[in-house]
Scaffold this motif. Structure first.
Motif, PDB file in Angstrom:
ATOM      1  N   PHE A  13       0.885  -0.985 -43.141  1.00 12.75           N
ATOM      2  CA  PHE A  13       0.567   0.195 -43.955  1.00 12.75           C
ATOM      3  C   PHE A  13      -0.541   1.067 -43.378  1.00 12.75           C
ATOM      4  CE2 PHE A  13       2.302  -2.900 -46.975  1.00 12.75           C
ATOM      5  CZ  PHE A  13       3.363  -2.153 -47.451  1.00 12.75           C
ATOM      6  N   VAL A  14      -1.719   0.466 -43.166  1.00 12.03           N
ATOM      7  CA  VAL A  14      -2.889   1.266 -42.812  1.00 12.03           C
ATOM      8  C   VAL A  14      -2.722   1.901 -41.444  1.00 12.03           C
ATOM      9  CG1 VAL A  14      -5.378   1.251 -42.582  1.00 12.03           C
ATOM     10  CG2 VAL A  14      -4.269  -0.350 -44.143  1.00 12.03           C
ATOM     11  N   ALA A 181       3.467  10.952 -43.400  1.00 15.03           N
ATOM     12  CA  ALA A 181       2.232  10.451 -42.781  1.00 15.03           C
ATOM     13  C   ALA A 181       1.059  10.664 -43.723  1.00 15.03           C
ATOM     14  CB  ALA A 181       1.987  11.156 -41.449  1.00 15.03           C
ATOM     15  N   MET A 182       1.098  11.800 -44.455  1.00 23.73           N
ATOM     16  CA  MET A 182       0.040  12.086 -45.425  1.00 23.73           C
ATOM     17  C   MET A 182       0.034  11.019 -46.514  1.00 23.73           C
ATOM     18  SD  MET A 182      -0.479  15.912 -46.817  1.00 23.73           S
ATOM     19  CE  MET A 182       0.596  16.780 -45.719  1.00 23.73           C
ATOM     20  N   GLY A 186      -2.944   7.429 -47.593  1.00 19.09           N
ATOM     21  CA  GLY A 186      -3.492   6.851 -48.815  1.00 19.09           C
ATOM     22  C   GLY A 186      -3.848   5.380 -48.662  1.00 19.09           C
ATOM     23  N   PHE A 187      -3.226   4.723 -47.672  1.00 23.41           N
ATOM     24  CA  PHE A 187      -3.509   3.309 -47.467  1.00 23.41           C
ATOM     25  C   PHE A 187      -4.803   3.091 -46.691  1.00 23.41           C
ATOM     26  CE2 PHE A 187       1.201   3.124 -47.858  1.00 23.41           C
ATOM     27  CZ  PHE A 187       1.234   2.322 -48.983  1.00 23.41           C
ATOM     28  N   ALA A 188      -5.346   4.140 -46.094  1.00 26.12           N
ATOM     29  CA  ALA A 188      -6.535   3.990 -45.250  1.00 26.12           C
ATOM     30  C   ALA A 188      -7.653   3.312 -46.031  1.00 26.12           C
ATOM     31  CB  ALA A 188      -7.003   5.342 -44.749  1.00 26.12           C
ATOM     32  N   GLY A 189      -8.339   2.409 -45.379  1.00 28.96           N
ATOM     33  CA  GLY A 189      -9.460   1.756 -46.041  1.00 28.96           C
ATOM     34  C   GLY A 189      -9.114   0.400 -46.617  1.00 28.96           C
ATOM     35  N   ILE A 190      -7.784   0.131 -46.793  1.00 29.18           N
ATOM     36  CA  ILE A 190      -7.397  -1.202 -47.246  1.00 29.18           C
ATOM     37  C   ILE A 190      -7.454  -2.144 -46.058  1.00 29.18           C
ATOM     38  CG2 ILE A 190      -5.547  -2.571 -48.278  1.00 29.18           C
ATOM     39  CD1 ILE A 190      -4.477  -0.001 -49.470  1.00 29.18           C
TER      40      ILE A 190
END
Lengths: 191, 188, 201
Positions: A13-14, A181-182, A186-190
Motif C-alpha cells: 500500500f504505502v 496514485a492520489m 492516503g496510505f502514506a505514514g502507515i
C-alpha cells in the motif's frame, strides 16, 4: 512476525511499486485494458519476481560479494531474470498447458519489466536478509497485481465514456492512474 | 550458440573489471572529497586535519565516526558521521557539525536513496527557515522529533519517514559527539 | 537514409515518449525537476548511442537465436560503465537518479531500438537513430520535468518564477507525474494531428 507484516503492508500500500515507485509502468499501461489479461500478467509477474529475487539474492550474497565483483550485478541479474523467464515458459508448456495458454503470452514481456530487476537490485541496496527479500518481493508483486487489476477495472468502464479525441487511450489512462496514485497517497505514514 | 553469449558476457566482464579498477581511485577520491567537503561545510575555523585525527565512539547500538576540529590545539567542535537504516528507501548517512556545547552547527547528507523531489529534499529542507531548521538546535538535551510525533521540527511535506530517519541519524550523531566531548575533557 | 533525416524521424515522428510510449518508468520517476529529467535523458542517450553502435557492429556475428540475450548483455555493459563513471566523476548526479541508472538496462527504448533499428542498419545510421531517439527522450523528460517543477514549486531549473508556496505540491509528487504526462501526450497528439491535416490540405 511484526517486522514482516510491516514489510508487506509497506510494499503493497504505502510504497506501491506502480503508484509510488514508478516501476513496471509499461505492462501497467500495456496490459491493463482487459481485466482477464491484467490478472494473468499480475500472477505471472508475482511468480517471476519471487523466484528471481530469491536467486539473485543468493547470487549476490554467495558469489558476487565474496568474489568482490559487485560491478557485475546489473549484467548477472538481468541474465538470471531472462533465463528464468525462458525456463518458466518451457516448464509451464510441459507441465500445465492450460496455465501456459493463460499466462504464457505475458512471460516474454516480463524480462523487460523494470519492476522485476528493480526489486532484485533494491533488496541488495537495502541490505535485506534472504527471508526479508523474498517476503518483500512477494508483497511488491501483490501490490503490482492489485494496481493492475484495479486499473483494468476502471479502464473497462472508461471505454464507454465520451473522451475528447486527443485524450483517448493512453492520456486519459495516465490521468486516471494519477487519480489512483492520489488515492494511494492516503496510505502514506502507515507502517 | 550459448558460446556466443558466454564470450560476450566474458568480454563484458573483463571490460567492466578493467574500468572498475581504473576508476577505483577516482571513485575513492570522489567519496573522500565529499567527506572533506562535508566536514568543512558543517564546522569552520579549524586548523587541523579532522580526517587524520578521526576516532569512533559508540552511541546506543550504533557506531559514530568523529572528526575533531581544533584551533591552536583547543577543541572547537567536531563533525560526526552517522546513519539511519530507517529511510524510505534504505540507509541515510549524514555528517553533522557540533560545537562543544552540542549545538548543531550544520549538516550534510552524504548518501541516501530517498525519492527525488520528496525525501531527497532533506539536504536543503532542514536548513530552511523557521521550524524547518535544525541549525542551532541542541539534541543532547532533548532528542529532535518531527512535529507529527510531537516534536519541534517540521518534517518534509509528504516525506515523514525520510524526515524521521534523518532526525534519528542526527540524534545519533549528537549522542556520539557528546560522548566524544565528555571523553576528551576527562582525558585532560 | 540521410543522417539528419534519421535523427528527425527518430526524435519527432517516432518520439519514444509521446508516440511510442516507451521508457515510461524513468519518464515518470525522474522528472520531479527539469535538471533531473534532462540528466536522465542524457544518461539514457549516452547508453543508447553506444549500444546502438555496438549492436550494429556485431549484428552479423551473433546467431539469431541468442540475439536478444546478447543485446541485453551489451546494453547492461554500457549501463554499468555509465554507472561507474557517474560514481567516479559525478557522484551527486548518481545519487539524485538513484535506482533509475541501473534500470536503464530494462528501458524498452534501448532493446526496442536495438531490435527495430540497429540490428538492420549500418553503424552510422544506428548512431543517428541513437542520437535522434535519445534527443526525443531527453526533450520529453526535460519538458515534463520543467512543467512539473513550474507547477509544483514555482521554478524552472531551480530559477524561481513565482513563490514556492503558490505551487501545487501534487505535481512534484507521484500523481502529478501521471497527470502531467497524460496532458503532454494529449497535446502532442493534437499538434501532430493538426500538422498532418495541414499537410494533406
Amino acid at each position: 512476525m511484526l517486522e514482516y507484516l510491516a514489510i508487506i503492508i509497506t510494499a503493497i500500500f504505502v510504497n506501491n511499486i506502480v503508484f509510488a515507485q514508478f516501476l513496471g509502468i509499461c505492462p501497467f499501461l500495456g496490459v491493463s485494458s482487459r481485466l482477464t489479461n491484467a490478472t494473468g500478467m499480475g500472477i505471472a509477474v508475482t511468480v517471476v519476481m519471487v523466484i528471481s529475487t530469491l536467486v539473485t539474492s543468493l547470487l549476490q550474497n554467495y558469489v558476487l560479494v565474496p568474489l568482490q565483483m559487485e560491478y557485475m550485478q546489473t549484467i548477472l541479474f538481468i541474465l538470471v531474470i531472462a533465463a528464468l523467464v525462458q525456463m518458466l515458459e518451457i516448464i509451464m508448456k510441459k507441465v500445465s498447458p492450460a496455465l501456459y495458454v493463460a499466462l504464457g503470452v505475458f512471460l516474454p514481456l516480463i524480462t523487460t519489466n523494470c519492476a522485476v530487476l528493480g526489486v532484485a537490485i533494491m533488496v541488495t541496496q537495502k541490505g535485506m536478509s534472504l527471508t526479508q527479500s523474498v517476503v518483500y518481493a512477494f508483497a511488491t508483486a501483490i501490490g503490482f497485481l492489485m494496481a493492475l487489476v484495479i486499473f483494468a477495472g476502471i479502464r473497462e468502464q472508461l471505454e464507454l465514456a465520451d473522451v475528447p479525441r486527443p485524450m483517448r487511450g493512453v492520456p486519459i489512462a495516465l490521468i486516471t492512474a494519477g487519480i489512483l496514485a492520489m488515492a494511494f497517497m492516503g496510505f502514506a505514514g502507515i507502517g | 550458440m550459448a558460446g556466443v553469449l558466454t564470450i560476450t558476457t566474458m568480454i563484458a566482464g573483463f571490460l567492466l573489471g578493467y574500468v572498475y579498477r581504473s576508476t577505483a581511485e577516482a571513485r575513492d577520491k570522489a567519496s573522500s572529497d565529499k567527506l572533506v567537503g562535508a566536514i568543512s561545510q558543517v564546522v569552520s575555523g579549524f586548523d587541523n586535519d579532522p580526517v587524520a585525527s578521526k576516532t569512533t565512539v559508540t552511541a546506543g547500538s550504533s557506531q559514530v565516526t568523529i572528526y575533531p576540529a581544533t584551533h591552536d590545539g583547543r577543541l572547537i567542535g567536531c563533525a560526526a558521521e552517522s546513519s539511519s537504516d530507517n529511510g524510505f528507501s534504505g540507509k541515510i548517512t549524514i555528517v553533522a557539525g557540533f560545537d562543544p556545547d552540542g549545538n548543531i552547527l550544520g549538516y550534510e547528507v552524504t548518501s541516501h536513496a530517498e525519492t527525488p523531489g520528496l525525501g531527497a529534499k532533506m539536504n536543503d529542507w532542514f536548513r530552511g527557515s523557521g521550524s524547518r531548521s535544525v541549525i542551532g538546535r541542541n539534541p543532547s538535551s532533548r532528542p529532535l522529533k518531527v512535529s507529527k510525533d510531537g516534536g519541534e521540527v517540521d518534517g518534509i511535506t509528504a516525506a515523514t519517514i525520510s524526515s524521521r530517519a534523518f532526525l534519528e541519524a542526527l540524534n545519533t550523531a549528537s549522542e556520539g559527539a557528546m560522548t566524544y566531548f565528555r571523553q576528551s575533557t576527562e582525558n585532560k | 537514409m540521410n543522417f539528419f533525416k534519421t535523427i528527425y524521424h527518430s526524435a519527432v515522428l517516432e518520439n519514444p515518449t509521446f508516440v511510442l510510449l516507451l521508457g515510461m518508468c524513468p519518464t515518470l520517476g525522474t522528472t520531479s525537476s527539469a535538471i533531473n529529467g534532462m540528466s536522465m535523458g542524457l544518461a539514457t542517450t549516452g547508453v543508447l548511442i553506444c549500444s546502438n553502435a555496438a549492436i550494429s557492429g556485431i549484428k552479423n556475428l551473433v546467431p539469431d537465436k541468442v540475439r536478444i540475450p546478447v543485446y541485453i548483455v551489451v546494453i547492461a555493459t554500457f549501463v554499468t560503465l555509465l554507472q561507474m563513471l557517474l560514481q567516479a566523476y559525478a557522484p551527486a548526479l548518481n545519487d539524485s537518479l538513484g535506482i533509475f541508472i541501473p534500470l536503464i538496462v530494462v528501458n524498452c527504448i534501448l532493446l526496442g531500438r536495438a531490435e527495430a533499428f540497429a540490428s538492420r542498419h549500418n553503424v552510422a545510421s544506428s548512431v543517428a537513430d541513437g542520437i535522434g531517439s535519445g534527443l526525443g527522450f531527453t526533450v520529453a523528460l526535460t519538458l515534463l520535468g520543467a512543467c512539473r517543477e513550474l507547477l509544483g514549486s514555482g521554478s524552472i531549473a531551480s530559477l524561481s518564477i513565482y513563490p514556492e508556496s503558490w505551487g501545487a505540491l501534487l505535481f512534484i509528487l507521484a500523481p502529478g507525474a501521471f497527470i502531467m504526462l497524460g496532458f503532454l501526450i494529449a497535446i502532442y497528439r493534437y499538434l501532430q494531428a493538426k500538422s498532418t491535416k495541414k499537410r494533406q490540405a
